[in-house]
Design a protein around this motif. Structure first.
Motif, PDB file in Angstrom:
ATOM      1  N   VAL A 151       0.642  -0.968  -0.473  1.00  0.00           N
ATOM      2  CA  VAL A 151       0.226   0.145   0.434  1.00  0.00           C
ATOM      3  C   VAL A 151       0.871   1.432  -0.077  1.00  0.00           C
ATOM      4  O   VAL A 151       0.785   1.719  -0.799  1.00  0.00           O
ATOM      5  CB  VAL A 151      -1.113   0.326   0.943  1.00  0.00           C
ATOM      6  CG1 VAL A 151      -1.884   1.042   1.243  1.00  0.00           C
ATOM      7  CG2 VAL A 151      -2.217  -0.944   0.918  1.00  0.00           C
ATOM      8  N   MET A 152       1.736   1.140   0.341  1.00  0.00           N
ATOM      9  CA  MET A 152       2.420   2.248   0.336  1.00  0.00           C
ATOM     10  C   MET A 152       3.809   2.493  -0.281  1.00  0.00           C
ATOM     11  O   MET A 152       3.326   4.076  -0.916  1.00  0.00           O
ATOM     12  CB  MET A 152       4.095   2.244   1.934  1.00  0.00           C
ATOM     13  CG  MET A 152       3.059   2.546   3.232  1.00  0.00           C
ATOM     14  SD  MET A 152       4.409   2.685   4.829  1.00  0.00           S
ATOM     15  CE  MET A 152       5.011   0.888   4.500  1.00  0.00           C
ATOM     16  N   GLY A 153       4.227   1.498  -0.643  1.00  0.00           N
ATOM     17  CA  GLY A 153       4.995   1.568  -2.548  1.00  0.00           C
ATOM     18  C   GLY A 153       3.564   1.819  -3.633  1.00  0.00           C
ATOM     19  O   GLY A 153       3.809   3.030  -4.657  1.00  0.00           O
ATOM     20  N   LEU A 154       2.611   1.380  -3.422  1.00  0.00           N
ATOM     21  CA  LEU A 154       1.348   2.156  -4.052  1.00  0.00           C
ATOM     22  C   LEU A 154       1.267   3.473  -4.432  1.00  0.00           C
ATOM     23  O   LEU A 154       0.797   3.867  -5.402  1.00  0.00           O
ATOM     24  CB  LEU A 154       0.254   1.106  -3.916  1.00  0.00           C
ATOM     25  CG  LEU A 154      -0.669   1.208  -5.162  1.00  0.00           C
ATOM     26  CD1 LEU A 154      -0.678   0.786  -6.205  1.00  0.00           C
ATOM     27  CD2 LEU A 154      -2.351   0.447  -4.447  1.00  0.00           C
ATOM     28  N   GLY A 155       0.797   3.945  -2.948  1.00  0.00           N
ATOM     29  CA  GLY A 155       0.639   5.555  -2.862  1.00  0.00           C
ATOM     30  C   GLY A 155       1.920   5.816  -3.641  1.00  0.00           C
ATOM     31  O   GLY A 155       1.064   7.437  -3.790  1.00  0.00           O
ATOM     32  N   ILE A 156       3.209   6.207  -3.442  1.00  0.00           N
ATOM     33  CA  ILE A 156       4.029   6.840  -3.748  1.00  0.00           C
ATOM     34  C   ILE A 156       3.632   7.014  -5.420  1.00  0.00           C
ATOM     35  O   ILE A 156       4.192   7.657  -6.005  1.00  0.00           O
ATOM     36  CB  ILE A 156       5.513   6.329  -3.842  1.00  0.00           C
ATOM     37  CG1 ILE A 156       5.533   6.322  -1.907  1.00  0.00           C
ATOM     38  CG2 ILE A 156       6.441   7.096  -4.310  1.00  0.00           C
ATOM     39  CD1 ILE A 156       6.532   5.812  -1.069  1.00  0.00           C
ATOM     40  N   GLU A 157       3.216   5.151  -5.844  1.00  0.00           N
ATOM     41  CA  GLU A 157       3.255   5.205  -6.996  1.00  0.00           C
ATOM     42  C   GLU A 157       2.296   6.247  -7.573  1.00  0.00           C
ATOM     43  O   GLU A 157       2.125   6.798  -9.577  1.00  0.00           O
ATOM     44  CB  GLU A 157       2.838   3.692  -7.823  1.00  0.00           C
ATOM     45  CG  GLU A 157       4.106   2.835  -7.521  1.00  0.00           C
ATOM     46  CD  GLU A 157       5.636   3.717  -8.615  1.00  0.00           C
ATOM     47  OE1 GLU A 157       5.132   4.003  -9.989  1.00  0.00           O
ATOM     48  OE2 GLU A 157       6.538   3.392  -7.984  1.00  0.00           O
ATOM     49  N   CYS A 158       1.170   6.077  -7.576  1.00  0.00           N
ATOM     50  CA  CYS A 158       0.320   6.603  -7.520  1.00  0.00           C
ATOM     51  C   CYS A 158      -0.040   8.347  -7.678  1.00  0.00           C
ATOM     52  O   CYS A 158       0.039   9.542  -8.514  1.00  0.00           O
ATOM     53  CB  CYS A 158      -1.317   6.433  -7.133  1.00  0.00           C
ATOM     54  SG  CYS A 158      -1.899   5.292  -6.942  1.00  0.00           S
ATOM     55  N   MET A 159       1.103   9.082  -6.502  1.00  0.00           N
ATOM     56  CA  MET A 159       1.380  10.046  -7.219  1.00  0.00           C
ATOM     57  C   MET A 159       1.977  10.511  -7.706  1.00  0.00           C
ATOM     58  O   MET A 159       1.996  11.483  -7.869  1.00  0.00           O
ATOM     59  CB  MET A 159       1.807  10.518  -5.105  1.00  0.00           C
ATOM     60  CG  MET A 159       1.008  10.247  -4.153  1.00  0.00           C
ATOM     61  SD  MET A 159       1.942  11.296  -2.835  1.00  0.00           S
ATOM     62  CE  MET A 159       2.550   9.405  -2.291  1.00  0.00           C
ATOM     63  N   VAL A 160       3.096   9.909  -7.992  1.00  0.00           N
ATOM     64  CA  VAL A 160       3.804   9.667  -9.197  1.00  0.00           C
ATOM     65  C   VAL A 160       3.174   9.861 -10.511  1.00  0.00           C
ATOM     66  O   VAL A 160       3.714  11.087 -11.874  1.00  0.00           O
ATOM     67  CB  VAL A 160       5.149   9.307  -9.750  1.00  0.00           C
ATOM     68  CG1 VAL A 160       5.562   9.259 -10.666  1.00  0.00           C
ATOM     69  CG2 VAL A 160       6.576   9.351  -8.270  1.00  0.00           C
ATOM     70  N   TYR A 161       2.265   9.275 -10.392  1.00  0.00           N
ATOM     71  CA  TYR A 161       1.541   9.426 -11.984  1.00  0.00           C
ATOM     72  C   TYR A 161       0.586  10.284 -11.931  1.00  0.00           C
ATOM     73  O   TYR A 161       0.420  10.455 -13.156  1.00  0.00           O
ATOM     74  CB  TYR A 161       0.427   7.940 -11.582  1.00  0.00           C
ATOM     75  CG  TYR A 161      -0.446   7.742 -12.997  1.00  0.00           C
ATOM     76  CD1 TYR A 161       0.170   7.114 -14.284  1.00  0.00           C
ATOM     77  CD2 TYR A 161      -2.239   7.522 -13.252  1.00  0.00           C
ATOM     78  CE1 TYR A 161      -1.234   7.821 -14.950  1.00  0.00           C
ATOM     79  CE2 TYR A 161      -2.726   7.896 -13.653  1.00  0.00           C
ATOM     80  CZ  TYR A 161      -2.331   7.545 -15.053  1.00  0.00           C
ATOM     81  OH  TYR A 161      -3.224   7.430 -16.564  1.00  0.00           O
ATOM     82  N   LEU A 162       0.237  11.089 -10.765  1.00  0.00           N
ATOM     83  CA  LEU A 162      -0.637  11.921 -11.033  1.00  0.00           C
ATOM     84  C   LEU A 162       0.383  13.619 -11.146  1.00  0.00           C
ATOM     85  O   LEU A 162      -0.605  14.378 -11.581  1.00  0.00           O
ATOM     86  CB  LEU A 162      -1.415  12.257  -9.358  1.00  0.00           C
ATOM     87  CG  LEU A 162      -2.449  11.335  -9.298  1.00  0.00           C
ATOM     88  CD1 LEU A 162      -2.896  11.463  -7.996  1.00  0.00           C
ATOM     89  CD2 LEU A 162      -3.464  11.090 -10.200  1.00  0.00           C
ATOM     90  N   SER A 163       1.544  12.922 -11.245  1.00  0.00           N
ATOM     91  CA  SER A 163       2.334  14.603 -11.430  1.00  0.00           C
ATOM     92  C   SER A 163       2.103  14.481 -12.930  1.00  0.00           C
ATOM     93  O   SER A 163       1.980  14.033 -13.769  1.00  0.00           O
ATOM     94  CB  SER A 163       3.611  14.529 -10.824  1.00  0.00           C
ATOM     95  OG  SER A 163       4.312  13.523 -11.734  1.00  0.00           O
ATOM     96  N   GLY A 164       2.202  16.024 -12.809  1.00  0.00           N
ATOM     97  CA  GLY A 164       1.932  16.796 -14.476  1.00  0.00           C
ATOM     98  C   GLY A 164       3.267  17.225 -15.073  1.00  0.00           C
ATOM     99  O   GLY A 164       3.946  17.134 -14.965  1.00  0.00           O
ATOM    100  N   ASP A 165       2.722  17.450 -16.178  1.00  0.00           N
ATOM    101  CA  ASP A 165       4.701  17.760 -16.644  1.00  0.00           C
ATOM    102  C   ASP A 165       5.560  18.778 -16.143  1.00  0.00           C
ATOM    103  O   ASP A 165       6.460  18.312 -16.222  1.00  0.00           O
ATOM    104  CB  ASP A 165       4.398  18.353 -18.476  1.00  0.00           C
ATOM    105  CG  ASP A 165       3.771  17.032 -19.139  1.00  0.00           C
ATOM    106  OD1 ASP A 165       3.380  16.179 -19.061  1.00  0.00           O
ATOM    107  OD2 ASP A 165       2.370  17.542 -20.017  1.00  0.00           O
TER     108      ASP A 165
END
Length: 109
Positions: free
Chosen positions: A92-106
């Motif tokens: 869950v901690m790793g998935l949270g980080i991955e989701c935050m990176v995915y949501l980042s804009g250009d």
């Protein structure tokens, strides 16, 4: 090579021996990870301003999950399901980080 079988009474004794350490280490991990996950939210102001509310929601959900695991350490249920609970915690901690990176804009850091 013959298969070595651990007698059930030794397996139970070993599990009992490890129980206190499993509970202690999981509690420490949950508390430290919650503090770090929360404090790193300050960096989101500069790093991911385009998705700030969503990123903070993800952080809140991960910290809530960690607090749930922390609460579970007080129940007999925890030791019975130690491995899936702790693996799930890291997942869950790793998935949270991955989701935050995915949501980042250009233009986000």
């Amino acid at each position: 090579m013959p298969e070595q079988i651990v007698p059930p009474h030794l397996k139970a004794a070993f599990s009992q021996y490890l129980a206190a350490e499993q509970v202690r280490s999981t509690r420490e991990i949950c508390l430290l990870a919650s503090v770090l996950y929360t404090l790193f939210g300050i960096l989101d102001l500069w790093a991911i301003p385009s998705a700030l509310q969503t990123v903070w929601l993800i952080r809140a959900l991960v910290v809530a999950h960690l607090m749930l695991i922390l609460w579970c350490t007080r129940l007999p249920f925890f030791l019975e399901h130690y491995l899936p609970l702790t693996v799930g915690m890291y997942w869950v901690m790793g998935l949270g980080i991955e989701c935050m990176v995915y949501l980042s804009g250009d233009n986000d850091l």
